[in-house]
Design a protein around this motif. Structure first.
Motif, PDB file in Angstrom:
ATOM      1  N   THR A  70      -3.359  68.052  27.207  1.00  0.00           N
ATOM      2  CA  THR A  70      -2.715  68.859  28.322  1.00  0.00           C
ATOM      3  C   THR A  70      -3.694  68.396  29.654  1.00  0.00           C
ATOM      4  OG1 THR A  70      -4.224  70.748  28.043  1.00  0.00           O
ATOM      5  CG2 THR A  70      -2.112  71.117  27.241  1.00  0.00           C
ATOM      6  N   LEU A  71      -2.730  68.369  30.771  1.00  0.00           N
ATOM      7  CA  LEU A  71      -3.496  68.013  32.202  1.00  0.00           C
ATOM      8  C   LEU A  71      -2.642  68.697  33.358  1.00  0.00           C
ATOM      9  CD1 LEU A  71      -1.763  65.376  33.479  1.00  0.00           C
ATOM     10  CD2 LEU A  71      -1.948  65.134  30.708  1.00  0.00           C
ATOM     11  N   ASN A  72      -3.335  68.433  34.324  1.00  0.00           N
ATOM     12  CA  ASN A  72      -2.627  69.048  35.773  1.00  0.00           C
ATOM     13  C   ASN A  72      -3.029  67.668  36.568  1.00  0.00           C
ATOM     14  OD1 ASN A  72      -2.262  71.729  35.607  1.00  0.00           O
ATOM     15  ND2 ASN A  72      -4.178  72.054  34.902  1.00  0.00           N
ATOM     16  N   MET A  73      -1.922  67.223  37.301  1.00  0.00           N
ATOM     17  CA  MET A  73      -1.779  66.232  37.992  1.00  0.00           C
ATOM     18  C   MET A  73      -1.134  66.157  39.373  1.00  0.00           C
ATOM     19  SD  MET A  73       1.197  63.907  35.899  1.00  0.00           S
ATOM     20  CE  MET A  73       2.747  64.836  35.483  1.00  0.00           C
ATOM     21  N   LEU A  74      -1.576  65.542  40.351  1.00  0.00           N
ATOM     22  CA  LEU A  74      -0.519  65.373  41.667  1.00  0.00           C
ATOM     23  C   LEU A  74       0.393  64.367  41.098  1.00  0.00           C
ATOM     24  CD1 LEU A  74      -3.482  66.033  42.834  1.00  0.00           C
ATOM     25  CD2 LEU A  74      -2.745  65.157  44.762  1.00  0.00           C
ATOM     26  N   VAL A  75       1.637  64.950  41.544  1.00  0.00           N
ATOM     27  CA  VAL A  75       3.056  64.043  41.213  1.00  0.00           C
ATOM     28  C   VAL A  75       2.918  62.874  42.032  1.00  0.00           C
ATOM     29  CG1 VAL A  75       5.462  63.986  41.184  1.00  0.00           C
ATOM     30  CG2 VAL A  75       4.081  66.167  40.576  1.00  0.00           C
ATOM     31  N   THR A 134       5.282  71.972  41.311  1.00  0.00           N
ATOM     32  CA  THR A 134       5.158  72.907  42.355  1.00  0.00           C
ATOM     33  C   THR A 134       4.404  72.541  43.864  1.00  0.00           C
ATOM     34  OG1 THR A 134       3.071  73.915  41.615  1.00  0.00           O
ATOM     35  CG2 THR A 134       5.210  74.899  40.653  1.00  0.00           C
ATOM     36  N   ALA A 135       4.934  73.120  44.838  1.00  0.00           N
ATOM     37  CA  ALA A 135       4.410  72.614  46.121  1.00  0.00           C
ATOM     38  C   ALA A 135       4.189  74.148  46.695  1.00  0.00           C
ATOM     39  CB  ALA A 135       5.085  71.776  46.849  1.00  0.00           C
ATOM     40  N   SER A 136       3.250  73.997  47.894  1.00  0.00           N
ATOM     41  CA  SER A 136       3.241  75.501  48.494  1.00  0.00           C
ATOM     42  C   SER A 136       2.554  74.825  49.975  1.00  0.00           C
ATOM     43  CB  SER A 136       2.446  76.349  47.685  1.00  0.00           C
ATOM     44  OG  SER A 136       0.915  76.164  47.820  1.00  0.00           O
ATOM     45  N   ILE A 137       2.723  75.996  50.866  1.00  0.00           N
ATOM     46  CA  ILE A 137       2.091  75.843  52.165  1.00  0.00           C
ATOM     47  C   ILE A 137       0.553  75.422  52.040  1.00  0.00           C
ATOM     48  CG2 ILE A 137       1.692  78.020  52.804  1.00  0.00           C
ATOM     49  CD1 ILE A 137       2.921  75.287  55.038  1.00  0.00           C
ATOM     50  N   ASP A 138      -0.307  76.252  50.831  1.00  0.00           N
ATOM     51  CA  ASP A 138      -1.573  75.988  50.855  1.00  0.00           C
ATOM     52  C   ASP A 138      -1.914  74.735  50.150  1.00  0.00           C
ATOM     53  OD1 ASP A 138      -2.149  78.367  51.879  1.00  0.00           O
ATOM     54  OD2 ASP A 138      -1.944  79.474  50.094  1.00  0.00           O
ATOM     55  N   LEU A 143       2.284  69.281  42.604  1.00  0.00           N
ATOM     56  CA  LEU A 143       1.309  69.459  41.524  1.00  0.00           C
ATOM     57  C   LEU A 143       2.057  69.965  40.138  1.00  0.00           C
ATOM     58  CD1 LEU A 143      -1.451  71.581  42.876  1.00  0.00           C
ATOM     59  CD2 LEU A 143      -1.534  69.156  42.793  1.00  0.00           C
ATOM     60  N   SER A 144       1.856  69.233  39.233  1.00  0.00           N
ATOM     61  CA  SER A 144       2.561  69.763  37.906  1.00  0.00           C
ATOM     62  C   SER A 144       1.533  69.468  36.746  1.00  0.00           C
ATOM     63  CB  SER A 144       3.567  68.494  37.622  1.00  0.00           C
ATOM     64  OG  SER A 144       4.293  69.117  36.402  1.00  0.00           O
ATOM     65  N   PRO A 145       1.618  70.506  35.970  1.00  0.00           N
ATOM     66  CA  PRO A 145       1.064  70.421  34.571  1.00  0.00           C
ATOM     67  C   PRO A 145       2.001  69.650  33.554  1.00  0.00           C
ATOM     68  CG  PRO A 145       2.116  72.619  34.765  1.00  0.00           C
ATOM     69  CD  PRO A 145       2.429  71.807  35.966  1.00  0.00           C
ATOM     70  N   MET A 146       1.493  69.046  32.530  1.00  0.00           N
ATOM     71  CA  MET A 146       2.034  68.267  31.759  1.00  0.00           C
ATOM     72  C   MET A 146       1.376  68.312  30.223  1.00  0.00           C
ATOM     73  SD  MET A 146       3.160  64.179  31.480  1.00  0.00           S
ATOM     74  CE  MET A 146       1.471  63.517  30.867  1.00  0.00           C
ATOM     75  N   GLU A 147       2.103  68.605  29.282  1.00  0.00           N
ATOM     76  CA  GLU A 147       1.698  68.470  27.831  1.00  0.00           C
ATOM     77  C   GLU A 147       2.232  67.360  26.813  1.00  0.00           C
ATOM     78  OE1 GLU A 147       0.543  71.751  24.251  1.00  0.00           O
ATOM     79  OE2 GLU A 147       2.013  72.179  25.752  1.00  0.00           O
ATOM     80  N   ILE A 148       1.255  66.801  26.114  1.00  0.00           N
ATOM     81  CA  ILE A 148       1.729  65.937  25.096  1.00  0.00           C
ATOM     82  C   ILE A 148       1.601  66.868  23.761  1.00  0.00           C
ATOM     83  CG2 ILE A 148       1.441  63.653  23.954  1.00  0.00           C
ATOM     84  CD1 ILE A 148       0.301  62.730  26.554  1.00  0.00           C
ATOM     85  N   ILE A 149       2.600  66.967  23.059  1.00  0.00           N
ATOM     86  CA  ILE A 149       2.592  67.701  21.760  1.00  0.00           C
ATOM     87  C   ILE A 149       2.401  66.597  20.729  1.00  0.00           C
ATOM     88  CG2 ILE A 149       3.942  69.075  19.908  1.00  0.00           C
ATOM     89  CD1 ILE A 149       3.138  70.603  22.628  1.00  0.00           C
ATOM     90  N   VAL A 150       1.375  66.270  20.171  1.00  0.00           N
ATOM     91  CA  VAL A 150       1.090  65.335  19.479  1.00  0.00           C
ATOM     92  C   VAL A 150       1.976  65.302  17.992  1.00  0.00           C
ATOM     93  CG1 VAL A 150      -0.881  64.079  18.170  1.00  0.00           C
ATOM     94  CG2 VAL A 150      -1.364  65.106  20.367  1.00  0.00           C
ATOM     95  N   ASN A 151       2.387  64.395  17.723  1.00  0.00           N
ATOM     96  CA  ASN A 151       3.188  64.343  16.291  1.00  0.00           C
ATOM     97  C   ASN A 151       2.454  63.285  15.396  1.00  0.00           C
ATOM     98  OD1 ASN A 151       5.315  64.093  14.822  1.00  0.00           O
ATOM     99  ND2 ASN A 151       6.469  62.549  15.623  1.00  0.00           N
ATOM    100  N   GLY A 152       1.670  63.993  14.509  1.00  0.00           N
ATOM    101  CA  GLY A 152       0.925  63.501  13.657  1.00  0.00           C
ATOM    102  C   GLY A 152      -0.629  63.346  14.121  1.00  0.00           C
ATOM    103  N   GLU A 153      -1.300  62.326  13.625  1.00  0.00           N
ATOM    104  CA  GLU A 153      -2.859  62.383  13.811  1.00  0.00           C
ATOM    105  C   GLU A 153      -3.053  61.559  15.239  1.00  0.00           C
ATOM    106  OE1 GLU A 153      -4.931  63.726  11.869  1.00  0.00           O
ATOM    107  OE2 GLU A 153      -3.464  64.129  10.542  1.00  0.00           O
ATOM    108  N   MET A 154      -4.239  62.103  15.765  1.00  0.00           N
ATOM    109  CA  MET A 154      -4.956  61.413  16.873  1.00  0.00           C
ATOM    110  C   MET A 154      -6.062  60.439  16.158  1.00  0.00           C
ATOM    111  SD  MET A 154      -5.430  63.896  20.088  1.00  0.00           S
ATOM    112  CE  MET A 154      -6.466  65.212  19.230  1.00  0.00           C
TER     113      MET A 154
END
Length: 160
Positions: A70-75, A134-138, A143-154
């Motif tokens: 999981t992460l948060n990033m600037l788009v 999402t964006a706001s005046i502040d 900005l957006s979160p993202m998740e990678i649902i892992v399929n199998g092993e890391m």
């Protein structure tokens, strides 16, 4: 004990590709998420609890791992919507949004130290989800979160 310092510029690199070879840290045509604010690697073992009559405490056994990134990033425009200059990497051409919409399985790596020989990284494959820009005046950037649902092993890998 050696501590990994994430303030160096070569730390915490997330690379995506439509093949495992294109998801190796530092590879040409790998889609690097350039503007991460934070990243979390989740490697959670499942468990089942049960009770028996001759014990006052519950018992447990473990089940399969449920892994995620999981992460948060600037788009970033090219990363989010696609960049046709990454001709060998379909994930980079389509962008994060279209890859998520299409439910396309991606390969990933999370570099803990960077991409130099001897550095550690995790690799695997999974599905992108949780994009909610999402964006706001502040915060006048997207900005957006993202998740990678892992399929199998890391898998732990040492860069060569």
């Amino acid at each position: 004990m050696a501590v990994i310092n994430v303030t160096a510029g070569s730390q915490a690199i997330l690379t995506l590709g439509n093949t495992s070879a294109l998801a190796v840290p530092g590879v040409a045509d790998g889609l690097v998420i350039p503007t991460m604010q934070d990243i979390t690697v989740g490697a959670s073992t499942g468990s089942v609890r049960y009770s028996v009559l001759n014990s006052g405490s519950s018992q447990a056994f473990t089940t399969v791992n449920e892994n995620s990134i999981t992460l948060n990033m600037l788009v970033d425009d090219d990363v989010f919507f696609g960049n046709s200059s990454l001709t060998a990497n379909e994930v980079g051409i389509q962008g994060l949004l279209q890859t998520s919409i299409n439910k396309t399985e991606v390969f990933f790596s999370v570099a803990f130290e960077g991409s130099d020989a001897g550095d550690y990284y995790l690799s695997g494959k999974g599905f992108l989800t949780g994009l909610t820009p999402t964006a706001s005046i502040d915060a006048a950037v997207w900005l957006s979160p993202m998740e990678i649902i892992v399929n199998g092993e890391m898998t732990k890998v040492i860069a060569s």
